[in-house]
Motif scaffolding. Structure first.
Motif, PDB file in Angstrom:
ATOM      1  N   VAL A  30      11.351 -10.044 -19.619  1.00  0.00           N
ATOM      2  CA  VAL A  30      10.030 -10.138 -20.259  1.00  0.00           C
ATOM      3  C   VAL A  30       8.959  -9.596 -19.312  1.00  0.00           C
ATOM      4  N   ASP A  31       9.088  -9.893 -18.030  1.00  0.00           N
ATOM      5  CA  ASP A  31       8.145  -9.316 -17.062  1.00  0.00           C
ATOM      6  C   ASP A  31       8.218  -7.790 -17.082  1.00  0.00           C
ATOM      7  N   ARG A  32       9.430  -7.265 -17.140  1.00  0.00           N
ATOM      8  CA  ARG A  32       9.617  -5.809 -17.217  1.00  0.00           C
ATOM      9  C   ARG A  32       9.027  -5.256 -18.519  1.00  0.00           C
ATOM     10  N   PHE A  33       9.239  -5.977 -19.607  1.00  0.00           N
ATOM     11  CA  PHE A  33       8.701  -5.591 -20.907  1.00  0.00           C
ATOM     12  C   PHE A  33       7.173  -5.460 -20.830  1.00  0.00           C
ATOM     13  N   ILE A  34       6.537  -6.436 -20.215  1.00  0.00           N
ATOM     14  CA  ILE A  34       5.072  -6.425 -20.086  1.00  0.00           C
ATOM     15  C   ILE A  34       4.620  -5.207 -19.290  1.00  0.00           C
ATOM     16  N   ASP A  35       5.314  -4.932 -18.191  1.00  0.00           N
ATOM     17  CA  ASP A  35       4.960  -3.770 -17.374  1.00  0.00           C
ATOM     18  C   ASP A  35       5.123  -2.468 -18.152  1.00  0.00           C
ATOM     19  N   LEU A  36       6.204  -2.354 -18.904  1.00  0.00           N
ATOM     20  CA  LEU A  36       6.436  -1.130 -19.683  1.00  0.00           C
ATOM     21  C   LEU A  36       5.384  -0.963 -20.777  1.00  0.00           C
ATOM     22  N   LYS A  37       5.009  -2.064 -21.414  1.00  0.00           N
ATOM     23  CA  LYS A  37       3.985  -2.005 -22.460  1.00  0.00           C
ATOM     24  C   LYS A  37       2.642  -1.554 -21.890  1.00  0.00           C
ATOM     25  N   LYS A  38       2.344  -1.995 -20.673  1.00  0.00           N
ATOM     26  CA  LYS A  38       1.087  -1.582 -20.033  1.00  0.00           C
ATOM     27  C   LYS A  38       1.044  -0.071 -19.854  1.00  0.00           C
ATOM     28  N   ASP A  39       2.210   0.520 -19.629  1.00  0.00           N
ATOM     29  CA  ASP A  39       2.313   1.973 -19.459  1.00  0.00           C
ATOM     30  C   ASP A  39       2.601   2.694 -20.774  1.00  0.00           C
ATOM     31  N   SER A  40       2.502   1.967 -21.884  1.00  0.00           N
ATOM     32  CA  SER A  40       2.729   2.521 -23.226  1.00  0.00           C
ATOM     33  C   SER A  40       4.109   3.170 -23.375  1.00  0.00           C
ATOM     34  N   GLN A  41       5.109   2.575 -22.734  1.00  0.00           N
ATOM     35  CA  GLN A  41       6.459   3.101 -22.825  1.00  0.00           C
ATOM     36  C   GLN A  41       7.225   2.409 -23.959  1.00  0.00           C
ATOM     37  N   ASP A  42       8.273   3.079 -24.434  1.00  0.00           N
ATOM     38  CA  ASP A  42       9.115   2.530 -25.491  1.00  0.00           C
ATOM     39  C   ASP A  42       9.901   1.343 -24.938  1.00  0.00           C
ATOM     40  N   THR A  43       9.812   0.235 -25.614  1.00  0.00           N
ATOM     41  CA  THR A  43      10.490  -0.987 -25.171  1.00  0.00           C
ATOM     42  C   THR A  43      11.529  -1.479 -26.160  1.00  0.00           C
ATOM     43  N   SER A  44      11.856  -0.686 -27.151  1.00  0.00           N
ATOM     44  CA  SER A  44      12.731  -1.160 -28.228  1.00  0.00           C
ATOM     45  C   SER A  44      14.108  -1.594 -27.728  1.00  0.00           C
ATOM     46  N   ARG A  45      14.705  -0.838 -26.819  1.00  0.00           N
ATOM     47  CA  ARG A  45      16.025  -1.225 -26.294  1.00  0.00           C
ATOM     48  C   ARG A  45      15.930  -2.524 -25.501  1.00  0.00           C
ATOM     49  N   LEU A  46      14.874  -2.654 -24.725  1.00  0.00           N
ATOM     50  CA  LEU A  46      14.675  -3.864 -23.937  1.00  0.00           C
ATOM     51  C   LEU A  46      14.446  -5.067 -24.856  1.00  0.00           C
ATOM     52  N   GLU A  47      13.655  -4.867 -25.901  1.00  0.00           N
ATOM     53  CA  GLU A  47      13.413  -5.945 -26.863  1.00  0.00           C
ATOM     54  C   GLU A  47      14.711  -6.406 -27.513  1.00  0.00           C
ATOM     55  N   ASN A  48      15.553  -5.462 -27.899  1.00  0.00           N
ATOM     56  CA  ASN A  48      16.831  -5.820 -28.511  1.00  0.00           C
ATOM     57  C   ASN A  48      17.706  -6.606 -27.541  1.00  0.00           C
ATOM     58  N   HIS A  49      17.696  -6.199 -26.275  1.00  0.00           N
ATOM     59  CA  HIS A  49      18.482  -6.904 -25.267  1.00  0.00           C
ATOM     60  C   HIS A  49      17.966  -8.337 -25.082  1.00  0.00           C
ATOM     61  N   ILE A  50      16.671  -8.493 -25.033  1.00  0.00           N
ATOM     62  CA  ILE A  50      16.069  -9.824 -24.907  1.00  0.00           C
ATOM     63  C   ILE A  50      16.442 -10.674 -26.114  1.00  0.00           C
ATOM     64  N   ASP A  51      16.354 -10.091 -27.294  1.00  0.00           N
ATOM     65  CA  ASP A  51      16.725 -10.823 -28.511  1.00  0.00           C
ATOM     66  C   ASP A  51      18.148 -11.352 -28.413  1.00  0.00           C
ATOM     67  N   GLN A  52      19.081 -10.498 -27.995  1.00  0.00           N
ATOM     68  CA  GLN A  52      20.483 -10.908 -27.887  1.00  0.00           C
ATOM     69  C   GLN A  52      20.661 -12.033 -26.872  1.00  0.00           C
ATOM     70  N   LEU A  53      19.940 -11.962 -25.777  1.00  0.00           N
ATOM     71  CA  LEU A  53      20.027 -13.031 -24.779  1.00  0.00           C
ATOM     72  C   LEU A  53      19.466 -14.348 -25.314  1.00  0.00           C
ATOM     73  N   VAL A  54      18.403 -14.268 -26.091  1.00  0.00           N
ATOM     74  CA  VAL A  54      17.824 -15.480 -26.687  1.00  0.00           C
ATOM     75  C   VAL A  54      18.824 -16.099 -27.660  1.00  0.00           C
TER      76      VAL A  54
END
Length: 74
Positions: A30-54
């Motif tokens: 999630v910390d990485r996700f926040i950093d990537l969003k700040k740089d307007s980068q695509d986070t879809s793969r990271l979001e899916n990975h977080i979802d699976q872990l949850v």
């Protein structure tokens, strides 16, 4: 991801400390996700990975996780 965060709010406390490594990994991602969003980068793969872990963290069945994912599409 919003639906997953909504589910997390219902489970505010981890009671099974065997799952702590998963919770720690989610926190790191999630910390990485926040950093990537700040740089307007695509986070879809990271979001899916977080979802699976949850889903894994809360032992959600594939049926329940399917319902959650379907609700995100609506």
């Amino acid at each position: 991801m919003q639906a997953v965060l909504h589910i997390l709010s219902a489970f505010a406390e981890i009671t099974d400390f065997r799952n702590q490594p998963i919770a720690d990994e989610i926190e790191t991602l999630v910390d990485r996700f926040i950093d990537l969003k700040k740089d307007s980068q695509d986070t879809s793969r990271l979001e899916n990975h977080i979802d699976q872990l949850v889903y894994q963290l809360y032992d959600l069945t594939s049926e329940v996780s399917g319902v959650v994912e379907a609700s995100e599409q609506n």
